[in-house]
Scaffold this active site. Structure first.
Site, PDB file in Angstrom:
ATOM      1  N   HIS A 174      77.192  50.909 -87.621  1.00 17.66           N
ATOM      2  CA  HIS A 174      77.815  51.008 -86.289  1.00 17.66           C
ATOM      3  C   HIS A 174      79.321  50.740 -86.391  1.00 17.66           C
ATOM      4  O   HIS A 174      80.126  51.460 -85.801  1.00 17.66           O
ATOM      5  CB  HIS A 174      77.237  49.954 -85.332  1.00 17.66           C
ATOM      6  CG  HIS A 174      75.788  50.122 -84.964  1.00 17.66           C
ATOM      7  ND1 HIS A 174      74.900  49.082 -84.977  1.00 17.66           N
ATOM      8  CD2 HIS A 174      75.086  51.209 -84.551  1.00 17.66           C
ATOM      9  CE1 HIS A 174      73.708  49.512 -84.566  1.00 17.66           C
ATOM     10  NE2 HIS A 174      73.791  50.794 -84.309  1.00 17.66           N
ATOM     11  N   LYS A 192      62.494  48.312 -74.621  1.00 14.55           N
ATOM     12  CA  LYS A 192      62.615  47.597 -75.896  1.00 14.55           C
ATOM     13  C   LYS A 192      62.563  46.095 -75.698  1.00 14.55           C
ATOM     14  O   LYS A 192      62.925  45.598 -74.646  1.00 14.55           O
ATOM     15  CB  LYS A 192      63.943  47.970 -76.571  1.00 14.55           C
ATOM     16  CG  LYS A 192      63.949  49.363 -77.166  1.00 14.55           C
ATOM     17  CD  LYS A 192      65.165  49.560 -78.054  1.00 14.55           C
ATOM     18  CE  LYS A 192      65.235  50.962 -78.620  1.00 14.55           C
ATOM     19  NZ  LYS A 192      66.482  51.195 -79.371  1.00 14.55           N
ATOM     20  N   ARG A 210      72.755  60.024 -88.510  1.00 11.09           N
ATOM     21  CA  ARG A 210      72.337  59.644 -89.859  1.00 11.09           C
ATOM     22  C   ARG A 210      71.625  60.829 -90.523  1.00 11.09           C
ATOM     23  O   ARG A 210      72.241  61.607 -91.214  1.00 11.09           O
ATOM     24  CB  ARG A 210      71.428  58.416 -89.813  1.00 11.09           C
ATOM     25  CG  ARG A 210      72.204  57.134 -89.618  1.00 11.09           C
ATOM     26  CD  ARG A 210      71.354  56.005 -89.122  1.00 11.09           C
ATOM     27  NE  ARG A 210      70.894  56.273 -87.766  1.00 11.09           N
ATOM     28  CZ  ARG A 210      70.291  55.381 -86.992  1.00 11.09           C
ATOM     29  NH1 ARG A 210      70.041  54.187 -87.455  1.00 11.09           N
ATOM     30  NH2 ARG A 210      69.939  55.692 -85.772  1.00 11.09           N
ATOM     31  N   SER A 235      69.361  49.086 -87.108  1.00 13.15           N
ATOM     32  CA  SER A 235      69.151  47.693 -86.710  1.00 13.15           C
ATOM     33  C   SER A 235      67.713  47.266 -87.013  1.00 13.15           C
ATOM     34  O   SER A 235      67.475  46.143 -87.461  1.00 13.15           O
ATOM     35  CB  SER A 235      69.429  47.507 -85.220  1.00 13.15           C
ATOM     36  OG  SER A 235      70.778  47.798 -84.943  1.00 13.15           O
TER      37      SER A 235
HETATM   38  P1  ADP Z   1      69.761  51.781 -84.111  1.00 11.09           P
HETATM   39  O1  ADP Z   1      69.174  53.152 -84.336  1.00 11.09           O
HETATM   40  O2  ADP Z   1      70.300  51.170 -85.348  1.00 11.09           O
HETATM   41  O3  ADP Z   1      68.918  50.846 -83.276  1.00 11.09           O
HETATM   42  P2  ADP Z   1      71.534  52.133 -81.803  1.00 11.09           P
HETATM   43  O4  ADP Z   1      70.573  52.605 -80.787  1.00 11.09           O
HETATM   44  O5  ADP Z   1      72.198  50.847 -81.526  1.00 11.09           O
HETATM   45  O6  ADP Z   1      71.022  52.061 -83.280  1.00 11.09           O
HETATM   46  O7  ADP Z   1      72.599  53.264 -82.118  1.00 11.09           O
HETATM   47  C1  ADP Z   1      73.805  53.499 -81.484  1.00 11.09           C
HETATM   48  C2  ADP Z   1      74.458  54.699 -82.129  1.00 11.09           C
HETATM   49  O8  ADP Z   1      74.832  54.400 -83.472  1.00 11.09           O
HETATM   50  C3  ADP Z   1      73.603  55.964 -82.240  1.00 11.09           C
HETATM   51  O9  ADP Z   1      74.456  57.075 -82.030  1.00 11.09           O
HETATM   52  C4  ADP Z   1      73.117  55.928 -83.675  1.00 11.09           C
HETATM   53  O10 ADP Z   1      72.797  57.222 -84.155  1.00 11.09           O
HETATM   54  C5  ADP Z   1      74.340  55.363 -84.357  1.00 11.09           C
HETATM   55  N1  ADP Z   1      74.038  54.700 -85.623  1.00 11.09           N
HETATM   56  C6  ADP Z   1      73.132  53.736 -85.831  1.00 11.09           C
HETATM   57  N2  ADP Z   1      73.142  53.334 -87.130  1.00 11.09           N
HETATM   58  C7  ADP Z   1      74.083  54.098 -87.745  1.00 11.09           C
HETATM   59  C8  ADP Z   1      74.540  54.198 -89.096  1.00 11.09           C
HETATM   60  N3  ADP Z   1      74.009  53.446 -90.061  1.00 11.09           N
HETATM   61  N4  ADP Z   1      75.526  55.074 -89.372  1.00 11.09           N
HETATM   62  C9  ADP Z   1      76.026  55.859 -88.384  1.00 11.09           C
HETATM   63  N5  ADP Z   1      75.623  55.834 -87.109  1.00 11.09           N
HETATM   64  C10 ADP Z   1      74.661  54.971 -86.786  1.00 11.09           C
END
Ligand code: ADP
Length: 172
Positions: free
Chosen positions: A17, A41, A90, A128
């Protein structure tokens, strides 16, 4: 002034992130990282804790601000005067879902577009939920989480498993 929004659960914020935040902050004048509340969630950290951790790790980025919202993202963007949502991509598995969300957000708010930044290769596998799973087994976390929040994370994992076993369902 181009204002972009980077929405997510950030439960907790990972190095993947943070990489997206740093790159997006160079592209846009102002970047709002918004912790979105998802009723379905069971988060590990509260909304306030997640906001606080993101603020701490983005302290050195003057054009980044951190917020949280329970609104529909398209409405939130309209209220903030933003016309761009930033998302990290990803693998192909992210694409289907993100593509659908981008179309829906654009339908609700035609002034809103979604821009995707591809994950850097070292973060392709990182989420996460993966970090939470690894954390249960005491895996070294410095490649996965920003240094500043590792103590918060370890403390929460220790509390969750106090007197319990790893296979028990936890609140997240
Ligand atoms: P997670 O899938 O880790 O629970 P979130 O819902 O918090 O993540 O994701 C927020 C944004 O960050 C989304 O657009 C997700 O695709 C992106 N994201 C999550 N992890 C990564 C990563 N390792 N690299 C790039 N983008 C990411």
């Amino acid at each position: 002034m181009k204002v972009a929004i980077y929405p997510g659960s950030f439960d907790p914020i990972t190095s993947g992130h943070l990489n997206i935040i740093r790159r997006a902050a160079k592209i846009f004048d102002r970047l709002i990282v918004c912790v979105m509340v998802n009723a379905g969630k069971h988060p590990m950290f509260t909304q306030e804790e997640r906001v606080d951790m993101i603020r701490r790790v983005t302290n050195d980025l003057p054009n980044v601000e951190v917020d949280s919202s329970e609104e529909l993202l398209a409405e939130y963007a309209r209220r903030k005067g933003s016309c761009v949502i930033v998302k990290g991509l990803r693998a192909g598995s992210d694409f289907e879902n993100e593509f659908q969300m981008a179309l829906i957000n654009h339908k609700i708010n035609p002034g809103l577009d979604t821009m995707f930044l591809t994950a850097e290769h070292q973060y392709m596998y990182l989420s996460s939920s993966t970090v939470k799973e690894l954390g249960k087994y005491g895996v070294e976390l410095s490649d996965f989480l920003p240094e500043e929040i590792i103590p918060d994370f370890k403390k929460r994992i220790a509390n969750a498993f106090q007197g319990g076993n790893r296979n028990e369902r936890t609140e997240y």
